[in-house]
Scaffold this motif. Structure first.
Motif, short mmCIF file in Angstrom:
data_model
loop_
_atom_site.label_atom_id
_atom_site.label_comp_id
_atom_site.label_asym_id
_atom_site.label_seq_id
_atom_site.Cartn_x
_atom_site.Cartn_y
_atom_site.Cartn_z
N LYS A 39 0.83 -1.21 0.00
CA LYS A 39 0.00 0.00 0.00
C LYS A 39 0.87 1.26 0.00
O LYS A 39 0.54 2.25 -0.66
CB LYS A 39 -0.93 -0.01 1.22
N ILE A 40 1.98 1.23 0.75
CA ILE A 40 2.89 2.38 0.77
C ILE A 40 3.44 2.65 -0.63
O ILE A 40 3.50 3.80 -1.09
CB ILE A 40 4.07 2.12 1.75
N PHE A 41 3.84 1.60 -1.31
CA PHE A 41 4.39 1.75 -2.66
C PHE A 41 3.35 2.31 -3.62
O PHE A 41 3.67 3.13 -4.50
CB PHE A 41 4.90 0.41 -3.18
N LEU A 42 2.10 1.89 -3.45
CA LEU A 42 1.06 2.30 -4.39
C LEU A 42 0.42 3.63 -4.00
O LEU A 42 -0.44 4.12 -4.73
CB LEU A 42 -0.02 1.21 -4.47
N THR A 43 0.81 4.23 -2.88
CA THR A 43 0.29 5.55 -2.50
C THR A 43 1.42 6.58 -2.51
O THR A 43 1.47 7.45 -3.39
CB THR A 43 -0.36 5.50 -1.11
N ILE A 44 2.35 6.47 -1.57
CA ILE A 44 3.49 7.39 -1.55
C ILE A 44 4.34 7.21 -2.81
O ILE A 44 4.84 8.19 -3.38
CB ILE A 44 4.34 7.14 -0.29
N GLY A 45 4.47 5.97 -3.24
CA GLY A 45 5.27 5.70 -4.44
C GLY A 45 4.74 6.40 -5.67
O GLY A 45 5.50 6.92 -6.48
N ILE A 46 3.41 6.45 -5.81
CA ILE A 46 2.84 7.10 -6.99
C ILE A 46 3.05 8.60 -6.94
O ILE A 46 3.24 9.25 -7.97
CB ILE A 46 1.33 6.76 -7.12
N LEU A 47 3.06 9.17 -5.73
CA LEU A 47 3.34 10.61 -5.60
C LEU A 47 4.77 10.91 -6.05
O LEU A 47 5.02 11.90 -6.74
CB LEU A 47 3.12 11.06 -4.15
N ILE A 48 5.71 10.05 -5.64
CA ILE A 48 7.10 10.24 -6.05
C ILE A 48 7.23 10.07 -7.55
O ILE A 48 7.91 10.86 -8.22
CB ILE A 48 8.01 9.23 -5.32
N ALA A 49 6.54 9.07 -8.09
CA ALA A 49 6.65 8.79 -9.52
C ALA A 49 6.07 9.91 -10.36
O ALA A 49 6.67 10.34 -11.36
CB ALA A 49 5.93 7.47 -9.84
N PHE A 73 11.43 -1.92 3.66
CA PHE A 73 11.75 -0.51 3.48
C PHE A 73 12.84 -0.33 2.42
O PHE A 73 12.72 0.52 1.52
CB PHE A 73 12.21 0.10 4.81
N PHE A 74 13.90 -1.12 2.52
CA PHE A 74 14.97 -1.00 1.53
C PHE A 74 14.51 -1.49 0.16
O PHE A 74 14.96 -0.96 -0.87
CB PHE A 74 16.21 -1.78 1.99
N MET A 75 13.62 -2.46 0.13
CA MET A 75 13.06 -2.89 -1.14
C MET A 75 12.20 -1.79 -1.75
O MET A 75 12.18 -1.59 -2.96
CB MET A 75 12.23 -4.17 -0.95
N PHE A 76 11.50 -1.04 -0.89
CA PHE A 76 10.71 0.11 -1.35
C PHE A 76 11.63 1.17 -1.97
O PHE A 76 11.34 1.71 -3.05
CB PHE A 76 9.94 0.71 -0.17
N LEU A 77 12.76 1.47 -1.30
CA LEU A 77 13.71 2.44 -1.84
C LEU A 77 14.27 1.94 -3.18
O LEU A 77 14.44 2.71 -4.13
CB LEU A 77 14.85 2.67 -0.85
N TYR A 78 14.55 0.65 -3.22
CA TYR A 78 15.06 0.06 -4.46
C TYR A 78 14.05 0.22 -5.60
O TYR A 78 14.41 0.58 -6.73
CB TYR A 78 15.36 -1.42 -4.22
N LEU A 79 12.78 -0.03 -5.30
CA LEU A 79 11.74 0.12 -6.32
C LEU A 79 11.66 1.55 -6.83
O LEU A 79 11.45 1.78 -8.02
CB LEU A 79 10.38 -0.32 -5.74
N GLU A 80 11.80 2.53 -5.93
CA GLU A 80 11.73 3.93 -6.35
C GLU A 80 12.92 4.30 -7.23
O GLU A 80 12.76 5.03 -8.22
CB GLU A 80 11.68 4.84 -5.12
#
Length: 381
Positions: free
Chosen positions: A63-73, A251-258
């Motif tokens: 959910k973090i990736f699909l919410t905060i991640g989309i804002l970053i993207a 968390f580190f996988m999230f950073l990696y994805l970004e």
């Protein structure tokens, strides 16, 4: 399922297209639509890779990736990054670049037009390397086999893509760049500027490609390890339950994805400059495309299947090659934004149609094989 997964993307598309019409009329609508299709096609691999990693995370980090991640993207790479490129190339402050884009479009257009050779050289070389590395790789599925087979054989030569790109850059700096188009229809010699910007684009690609390759290698190692564990579980008869990543690992996988998403976003952002210099239209089109990439990622995670349109990747990369060539040509000559966008859409559409035909042919062959098997059984063979 489709509406639930792509609902927000549909809503953002509607709002984005309405905003485009209000901002610049029907021409702006066409440009935003083309940019959206281009971004979705170029980021298709991004969605597939994201899905492969995202499925290993727990529900919270997904959910973090699909919410905060989309804002970053959307606001990071698709809005801020184009402004930074314009600001650096036109030697403006980021705030000044945004203010000019909204409040003084004539002055903004003049500065961007004068800085276009720099942007075109940087982006053209970056996109050219993406295209060359793709066509020189020997792939299982070949779309234009008559062309891709000999290119795959040539691709066995080390550093061929880089050598060709450097030759193209030298030729461009000695031809198009000596009569670079400027605001008001004048032409000036920008050979040195184009050469430096092109080298910067080449270096950027090599750095980004190196990081992506490193991360992909880590991912492959992890997948091999999991496969070995599954084989061991089968031999011993013990059940193996996949553990979703959480805490620091997630968390580190999230950073990696970004970071990976930012790397994948370079081609879309740079390619957008071949279609328009307007950062508002660019943000709308790329933002819509980014939403669909996220929705496609969710769809692949939930369905557990990948797309069957095997030639779509080919079409997207041929579109990248066309955009690279057009960017370098536009250093000297003006080309309509709609023409450059139309070429990309045609190539992508053609590859999609070829994929559909392939799938139908395979389905027909399977149907004929099943019918033959049934005939043998009924005849007692």
């Amino acid at each position: 399922m489709v509406l639930k997964t792509f609902g927000w993307s549909f809503a953002v598309t509607a709002l984005g297209l309405v905003a485009a019409v209000l901002f610049g009329g029907w021409t702006a609508l066409g440009i935003v639509a083309i940019l959206s299709v281009l971004e979705i096609s170029l980021s298709f691999d991004n969605a597939v890779v994201n899905a492969g990693i995202l499925k290993k995370m727990n529900a919270f980090w997904q959910k973090i990736f699909l919410t905060i991640g989309i804002l970053i993207a959307v606001f990071g790479m698709r809005l801020v990054f184009p402004v930074v490129i314009v600001a650096i190339s036109a030697q403006l402050g980021p705030i000044e670049a945004v203010e000019l884009a909204f409040n003084d479009k004539d002055r903004y257009e003049q500065l961007v037009t004068d800085a276009h050779p720099t942007i075109a050289a940087f982006g053209g070389m970056f996109l050219l390397m993406i295209f060359l590395d793709f066509v020189f790789e020997d792939r299982e599925h070949k779309w234009l086999a008559w062309l891709e087979r000999p290119l795959a054989k040539l691709g066995k030569i080390d550093m061929l893509s880089t050598c060709i790109a450097m030759i193209v850059l030298l030729v461009t700096s000695m031809t198009f760049a000596t009569h670079a188009h400027q605001h008001g229809g004048t032409h000036v010699d920008k050979a040195q500027t184009v050469l430096v910007a092109g080298l910067a684009g080449l270096i950027t690609y090599l750095v980004v490609g190196g990081l992506s390759g490193f991360f992909e290698g880590k991912l492959e190692e992890e997948e091999e390890r999991e496969h070995e564990e599954e084989e061991e579980a089968r031999r011993t008869g013990k059940a193996r339950t996949p553990v979703a990543l959480a805490g620091k690992a997630a968390f580190f996988m999230f950073l990696y994805l970004e970071v990976l998403d930012a790397s994948f976003s370079f081609d879309g952002v740079i390619g957008a400059f071949a279609i328009t210099n307007d950062i508002v239209l660019m943000a709308l089109g790329l933002g819509i495309g980014a939403m669909y990439v996220r929705s496609l990622t969710v769809y692949l995670v939930r369905q557990g299947t990948l797309d069957d349109y095997v030639y779509l990747e080919h079409g997207a990369h041929y579109a990248i090659g066309a955009l690279a060539a057009l960017l370098l040509i536009t250093i000297q000559y003006q080309i309509s934004e709609l023409i450059t966008g139309f070429i990309g859409v045609v190539l992508i559409g053609w590859s999609f149609w070829s994929s559909v035909r392939r799938n139908k042919a395979l389905a027909a062959e399977e149907g004929d094989a099943d019918a033959a098997d049934k005939s043998e059984v009924s005849s007692g063979v």
